[in-house]
Design an enzyme around this catalytic site. Structure first.
Site, PDB file in Angstrom:
ATOM      1  N   GLY A  13       0.847  -1.186   0.000  1.00 27.38           N
ATOM      2  CA  GLY A  13       0.000   0.000   0.000  1.00 27.38           C
ATOM      3  C   GLY A  13       0.881   1.233   0.000  1.00 27.38           C
ATOM      4  O   GLY A  13       1.973   1.222  -0.561  1.00 27.38           O
ATOM      5  N   CYS A  14       0.431   2.278   0.641  1.00 33.57           N
ATOM      6  CA  CYS A  14       1.189   3.535   0.670  1.00 33.57           C
ATOM      7  C   CYS A  14       2.593   3.305   1.202  1.00 33.57           C
ATOM      8  O   CYS A  14       2.779   2.818   2.310  1.00 33.57           O
ATOM      9  CB  CYS A  14       0.459   4.553   1.541  1.00 33.57           C
ATOM     10  SG  CYS A  14       1.365   6.091   1.707  1.00 33.57           S
ATOM     11  N   PHE A  15       3.586   3.679   0.409  1.00 30.49           N
ATOM     12  CA  PHE A  15       4.964   3.422   0.828  1.00 30.49           C
ATOM     13  C   PHE A  15       5.385   4.243   2.041  1.00 30.49           C
ATOM     14  O   PHE A  15       6.328   3.884   2.730  1.00 30.49           O
ATOM     15  CB  PHE A  15       5.977   3.544  -0.306  1.00 30.49           C
ATOM     16  CG  PHE A  15       5.888   4.759  -1.194  1.00 30.49           C
ATOM     17  CD1 PHE A  15       5.530   6.010  -0.751  1.00 30.49           C
ATOM     18  CD2 PHE A  15       6.197   4.610  -2.544  1.00 30.49           C
ATOM     19  CE1 PHE A  15       5.481   7.104  -1.590  1.00 30.49           C
ATOM     20  CE2 PHE A  15       6.153   5.703  -3.407  1.00 30.49           C
ATOM     21  CZ  PHE A  15       5.799   6.955  -2.919  1.00 30.49           C
ATOM     22  N   TRP A  16       4.698   5.333   2.346  1.00 29.60           N
ATOM     23  CA  TRP A  16       5.023   6.101   3.548  1.00 29.60           C
ATOM     24  C   TRP A  16       4.971   5.204   4.781  1.00 29.60           C
ATOM     25  O   TRP A  16       5.790   5.325   5.679  1.00 29.60           O
ATOM     26  CB  TRP A  16       4.035   7.236   3.765  1.00 29.60           C
ATOM     27  CG  TRP A  16       4.073   8.358   2.801  1.00 29.60           C
ATOM     28  CD1 TRP A  16       4.999   8.607   1.828  1.00 29.60           C
ATOM     29  CD2 TRP A  16       3.122   9.404   2.720  1.00 29.60           C
ATOM     30  NE1 TRP A  16       4.671   9.753   1.153  1.00 29.60           N
ATOM     31  CE2 TRP A  16       3.525  10.257   1.677  1.00 29.60           C
ATOM     32  CE3 TRP A  16       1.962   9.704   3.416  1.00 29.60           C
ATOM     33  CZ2 TRP A  16       2.808  11.396   1.329  1.00 29.60           C
ATOM     34  CZ3 TRP A  16       1.245  10.829   3.068  1.00 29.60           C
ATOM     35  CH2 TRP A  16       1.665  11.681   2.037  1.00 29.60           C
TER      36      TRP A  16
END
EC number: 1.8.4.11
Length: 178
Positions: A13-16
Site C-alpha cells: 500500500g502507501c509506501f510512507w
C-alpha cells in the site's frame, strides 16, 4: 552494492507506511520508497497514482542477511498489511496500492511462499491471503519528498497512519501498532 548486503522489495500500500517498521532495525542499511512492477520507465508519483503505469508503490530494503534475515523482513511485512485485500490497502484503492512480495532470488521466493502458506494456515484471517509473490522488476526511486516521510512530516504521517485504518487493523490482527 556491498557483497554482504541483499535487496528485499515489498509493496504494502502507501509506501510512507512501509518505511518506519523496517527503519532502524539492526542490519538494515537503507530503505528506498519507489515504484516497481509496471511498464513505464522512471514514472512520477502522479503517473503511478493514475493507475496507468502498472507500478506498485513499494519499498526496496538493502539489508545484511547475516544480521537481519529475510524471514524476519517477511514477518514484519505481513504485520503491516491486509493480505486479504486484492484492490488496495485500507482507504487507498487502486493498482498502485496493492500488496506484493518481489523476490530477487530463488531462496527469497521459497521463503516468501513458505511464509505465505504459514500465514494462510495460521487462521489469523478469515479470508484467503491474496498477496502475490512476483519476480523483482526494475525499481524506480520515488521523489525525494516521499523518502523517509515519517521522519520529515511526523504529525501528518501519524494522522495518515491512523486515519487510513492501517493502525487499527494492525492493532486488531497483530496486537501492536508499529
Amino acid at each position: 552494492m556491498n557483497e554482504e548486503y541483499e535487496l528485499a522489495t515489498f509493496a504494502g500500500g502507501c509506501f510512507w507506511c512501509m518505511v518506519k517498521p523496517f527503519d532502524e532495525q539492526p542490519g538494515i542499511k537503507s530503505i528506498i520508497s519507489g515504484y516497481t512492477g509496471g511498464h513505464v520507465e522512471n514514472p512520477t508519483y502522479e503517473q503511478v497514482c493514475s493507475d496507468t503505469t502498472g507500478h506498485y508503490e513499494a519499498v526496496q530494503i538493502t539489508y545484511d542477511p547475516k544480521v537481519f534475515p529475510y524471514e524476519k523482513l517477511l514477518e514484519i511485512f505481513w504485520q503491516q498489511i491486509d493480505p486479504t485485500d486484492p484492490t488496495g490497502q485500507f482507504h487507498d484503492r487502486g493498482h498502485s496500492y496493492r500488496t506484493a512480495i518481489f523476490y530477487h532470488n530463488p531462496t527469497q521466493k521459497e521463503l516468501a511462499e513458505e511464509s505465505k502458506k504459514a500465514l494462510e494456515e495460521s487462521g489469523r484471517f478469515n479470508k484467503p491471503i491474496v498477496t502475490p509473490i512476483l519476480p523483482a522488476k526494475p525499481f524506480y526511486p520515488a521523489e525525494e519528498y516521499h523518502q523517509y516521510y515519517y521522519k520529515k512530516n511526523p504529525a501528518h504521517y501519524e494522522r495518515y497512519h491512523i486515519g487510513s485504518g492501517r493502525a487499527g487493523f494492525i492493532q486488531k490482527h497483530w496486537g501492536n501498532n508499529k
